[in-house]
Design a protein around this motif. Sequence first.
Motif, PDB file in Angstrom:
ATOM      1  N   PRO A 303     -28.752   7.340  13.714  1.00 57.76           N
ATOM      2  CA  PRO A 303     -28.822   7.324  15.079  1.00 57.76           C
ATOM      3  C   PRO A 303     -29.084   5.947  15.396  1.00 57.76           C
ATOM      4  CG  PRO A 303     -30.718   8.122  14.401  1.00 57.76           C
ATOM      5  CD  PRO A 303     -30.007   8.265  13.274  1.00 57.76           C
ATOM      6  N   VAL A 304     -28.737   5.589  16.849  1.00 55.39           N
ATOM      7  CA  VAL A 304     -28.862   4.116  17.358  1.00 55.39           C
ATOM      8  C   VAL A 304     -30.134   3.584  17.273  1.00 55.39           C
ATOM      9  CG1 VAL A 304     -28.891   4.919  19.764  1.00 55.39           C
ATOM     10  CG2 VAL A 304     -28.000   2.493  19.035  1.00 55.39           C
ATOM     11  N   SER A 305     -31.160   4.681  17.339  1.00 58.39           N
ATOM     12  CA  SER A 305     -32.463   4.391  17.615  1.00 58.39           C
ATOM     13  C   SER A 305     -33.101   3.663  16.325  1.00 58.39           C
ATOM     14  CB  SER A 305     -33.613   5.560  17.886  1.00 58.39           C
ATOM     15  OG  SER A 305     -33.310   6.504  17.037  1.00 58.39           O
ATOM     16  N   VAL A 306     -32.579   4.045  14.783  1.00 57.42           N
ATOM     17  CA  VAL A 306     -32.933   3.409  13.731  1.00 57.42           C
ATOM     18  C   VAL A 306     -32.558   1.914  13.841  1.00 57.42           C
ATOM     19  CG1 VAL A 306     -32.467   3.353  11.358  1.00 57.42           C
ATOM     20  CG2 VAL A 306     -32.450   5.423  12.565  1.00 57.42           C
ATOM     21  N   PHE A 307     -31.257   1.534  14.290  1.00 59.04           N
ATOM     22  CA  PHE A 307     -31.085   0.071  14.343  1.00 59.04           C
ATOM     23  C   PHE A 307     -31.815  -0.633  15.527  1.00 59.04           C
ATOM     24  CE2 PHE A 307     -26.930   2.262  13.441  1.00 59.04           C
ATOM     25  CZ  PHE A 307     -26.745   1.779  12.232  1.00 59.04           C
ATOM     26  N   ILE A 308     -32.480  -0.038  16.415  1.00 57.09           N
ATOM     27  CA  ILE A 308     -33.075  -0.464  17.587  1.00 57.09           C
ATOM     28  C   ILE A 308     -34.650  -0.803  16.790  1.00 57.09           C
ATOM     29  CG2 ILE A 308     -34.347  -0.376  19.663  1.00 57.09           C
ATOM     30  CD1 ILE A 308     -31.618   0.973  20.521  1.00 57.09           C
ATOM     31  N   THR A 309     -35.176   0.314  16.326  1.00 59.96           N
ATOM     32  CA  THR A 309     -36.344   0.038  15.521  1.00 59.96           C
ATOM     33  C   THR A 309     -36.636  -0.997  14.413  1.00 59.96           C
ATOM     34  OG1 THR A 309     -36.636   2.516  16.119  1.00 59.96           O
ATOM     35  CG2 THR A 309     -38.357   1.523  14.607  1.00 59.96           C
ATOM     36  N   VAL A 310     -35.742  -1.055  13.823  1.00 60.67           N
ATOM     37  CA  VAL A 310     -35.552  -2.048  12.537  1.00 60.67           C
ATOM     38  C   VAL A 310     -35.471  -3.393  13.279  1.00 60.67           C
ATOM     39  CG1 VAL A 310     -34.567  -2.701  10.619  1.00 60.67           C
ATOM     40  CG2 VAL A 310     -34.832  -0.214  10.827  1.00 60.67           C
ATOM     41  N   GLY A 311     -34.551  -3.499  14.019  1.00 60.80           N
ATOM     42  CA  GLY A 311     -34.336  -4.839  14.570  1.00 60.80           C
ATOM     43  C   GLY A 311     -35.435  -5.492  15.421  1.00 60.80           C
ATOM     44  N   TYR A 315     -37.960  -8.661  15.001  1.00 61.29           N
ATOM     45  CA  TYR A 315     -37.964  -9.619  16.258  1.00 61.29           C
ATOM     46  C   TYR A 315     -39.412  -9.611  16.567  1.00 61.29           C
ATOM     47  CZ  TYR A 315     -36.918 -11.722  20.687  1.00 61.29           C
ATOM     48  OH  TYR A 315     -36.828 -12.254  21.590  1.00 61.29           O
ATOM     49  N   PHE A 316     -40.304  -8.670  16.392  1.00 65.11           N
ATOM     50  CA  PHE A 316     -41.743  -8.543  16.920  1.00 65.11           C
ATOM     51  C   PHE A 316     -42.550  -9.597  15.742  1.00 65.11           C
ATOM     52  CE2 PHE A 316     -46.092  -6.742  16.097  1.00 65.11           C
ATOM     53  CZ  PHE A 316     -46.451  -6.843  17.521  1.00 65.11           C
ATOM     54  N   LEU A 317     -42.046  -9.326  14.700  1.00 65.06           N
ATOM     55  CA  LEU A 317     -42.641 -10.258  13.640  1.00 65.06           C
ATOM     56  C   LEU A 317     -42.459 -11.545  13.885  1.00 65.06           C
ATOM     57  CD1 LEU A 317     -42.370  -8.095  10.319  1.00 65.06           C
ATOM     58  CD2 LEU A 317     -44.428  -8.505  11.658  1.00 65.06           C
ATOM     59  N   TYR A 318     -41.154 -12.014  14.131  1.00 65.02           N
ATOM     60  CA  TYR A 318     -40.813 -13.224  14.763  1.00 65.02           C
ATOM     61  C   TYR A 318     -41.580 -14.058  15.658  1.00 65.02           C
ATOM     62  CZ  TYR A 318     -37.841 -16.689  17.034  1.00 65.02           C
ATOM     63  OH  TYR A 318     -37.363 -17.931  17.563  1.00 65.02           O
ATOM     64  N   LEU A 319     -41.652 -13.203  16.600  1.00 65.33           N
ATOM     65  CA  LEU A 319     -42.707 -13.504  17.957  1.00 65.33           C
ATOM     66  C   LEU A 319     -43.846 -13.727  17.464  1.00 65.33           C
ATOM     67  CD1 LEU A 319     -41.311 -11.012  20.703  1.00 65.33           C
ATOM     68  CD2 LEU A 319     -40.783 -13.456  20.316  1.00 65.33           C
ATOM     69  N   LEU A 320     -44.438 -13.063  16.808  1.00 61.54           N
ATOM     70  CA  LEU A 320     -45.824 -13.330  16.341  1.00 61.54           C
ATOM     71  C   LEU A 320     -45.888 -14.508  15.593  1.00 61.54           C
ATOM     72  CD1 LEU A 320     -47.024  -9.633  15.233  1.00 61.54           C
ATOM     73  CD2 LEU A 320     -47.788 -11.161  17.243  1.00 61.54           C
ATOM     74  N   LEU A 321     -44.937 -14.702  14.685  1.00 59.74           N
ATOM     75  CA  LEU A 321     -45.140 -15.868  13.691  1.00 59.74           C
ATOM     76  C   LEU A 321     -44.950 -17.252  14.372  1.00 59.74           C
ATOM     77  CD1 LEU A 321     -43.619 -14.240  10.399  1.00 59.74           C
ATOM     78  CD2 LEU A 321     -45.684 -14.723  10.727  1.00 59.74           C
ATOM     79  N   THR A 322     -43.931 -17.347  15.299  1.00 56.96           N
ATOM     80  CA  THR A 322     -43.605 -18.514  16.037  1.00 56.96           C
ATOM     81  C   THR A 322     -44.407 -18.723  17.198  1.00 56.96           C
ATOM     82  OG1 THR A 322     -41.753 -17.034  17.080  1.00 56.96           O
ATOM     83  CG2 THR A 322     -41.299 -18.327  15.075  1.00 56.96           C
ATOM     84  N   ASN A 323     -45.458 -17.633  17.552  1.00 49.78           N
ATOM     85  CA  ASN A 323     -46.358 -17.704  18.535  1.00 49.78           C
ATOM     86  C   ASN A 323     -45.532 -17.655  20.027  1.00 49.78           C
ATOM     87  OD1 ASN A 323     -48.774 -17.707  17.210  1.00 49.78           O
ATOM     88  ND2 ASN A 323     -48.374 -20.104  17.077  1.00 49.78           N
ATOM     89  N   LYS A 324     -44.230 -16.951  20.245  1.00 48.14           N
ATOM     90  CA  LYS A 324     -43.481 -17.304  21.354  1.00 48.14           C
ATOM     91  C   LYS A 324     -43.713 -15.946  22.195  1.00 48.14           C
ATOM     92  CE  LYS A 324     -39.576 -19.814  19.369  1.00 48.14           C
ATOM     93  NZ  LYS A 324     -38.013 -20.123  19.325  1.00 48.14           N
ATOM     94  N   GLY A 325     -44.401 -14.977  21.763  1.00 51.27           N
ATOM     95  CA  GLY A 325     -44.495 -13.872  22.287  1.00 51.27           C
ATOM     96  C   GLY A 325     -45.713 -13.954  23.333  1.00 51.27           C
TER      97      GLY A 325
END
Length: 326
Positions: A303-311, A315-325
Motif C-alpha cells: 500500500p502507498v502508506s508504507v512508502f509514505i511511512t518509511v520515507g 525525513y523526520f530523522l533528517y530534520l532532527l539531525l540537521t536542526n531544520k525542523g
Amino acid sequence: MKQTASRRSNTGKLIIMAVLVLLAAIAYMTVGVRFGNPKMVRYAMKIRTPKLIVMIITAFSIGAASIIFQSIINNRIVTPCLLGMNALYTLIHTVVYFFAGAASIFVYNANASFAMDLVLMGVTATLVYSYLFKKTKHNVLYVLLIGTVLSSFFSSVQNTLTRIMDPNEYDALLSTLVASFSNINSEIIIFSVIVLAALAVIFRKELRLLDVLTLGKDQAINLGVDYDRCIRRLLLGVTLCIAVATAMVGPISFMGLIIANLSRQLLKTYRHTQLVLGSALFGIIVLVGGQILVEHVFSYTIPVSVFITVGGGIYFLYLLLTNKGV
C-alpha cells in the motif's frame, strides 16, 4: 523590493509545482491504458478518476491541517496525528468489527462507514479538545501532550480488542486499517468536499489571521486579535480536516510532516496562503507518484502508506539531525 522579489519567486515555484502535479495526474490517468480499445479506456477512466480526486482532496486536507497545526504549535517537526485522530480511527473500526462483525452496515456500506467515522471523530475532537483547551487555560502544549496520551489510550484499547476478537473478523479488519485509494465511492467524494467547503467558510476569519498569529501571542493580542479563541477554533478545524482525510482513505502517518516541511523549505515564507498551496501540491505529487508505484510496479502488493511511512521516518530523522525542523 525584497518582499516583492520573494513573492514573485514563490509564485514561479508554485506554478512549476502545479505543472508537475498536472504531469503526474496525466501519467496516472494514462499509464498502462490500452487506447486502442475504447471500452478499456472508458473503464480505466471510470476507475482512476475517483481515485485521483480523492488523492487531491486528501492532499489539500492534510496539507492545510499540517501547516496550520505547525504554526499553532510553533514547531515544524510536529504533525496533526499527535492529536490522536489516527488512533481513534483504528479504535472505531476495531470496535465495529468486534461488536457488530464484518456483516455490519458500517462495514459493507462505504457511505455509512464514512459518516460514522466523520461524526465520531468530529464530535470527539469538538468536545474533548474544546474542553481540554479551556481546562488547560488555553495552553496548546498541554493539549498536544493530552493528545499524545489519548493516542496511547486508544491504541491500548484497540490492541486489547484485537487480541480477543475472532480471527476471521481480525483478518477482515486489517484491510480497513491501512490507507487505501481502492474502491472509492463517488458519493463520499461529494460529501467530503461539502464538509471541507463548510470548514473553510466557518473558519475563514481565523485563516486570514494566521500570518498575525505566528508573530506570537503578545504581538497578536496587541494587534487586536482574540488569540485564545482563534487558536481554539483553528485547532478544531485541524482535527476535523484530519478526520475527513482519515475517514476517506485511512491513517497516513508522516504525510503531513513530509509535505508541510517540503513546502516551508522550498518557499521560505511566512505567508500561509502560499505555504498551504505548496503543501497541498507536494501532497498530490507524493500520493499520485506513490499510487503509480503501487499499481504499476508492485501490483498492489504494497500500500502507498508504507512508502509514505518509511520515507517520512527517514525525513523526520533528517530534520532532527540537521536542526531544520525546530
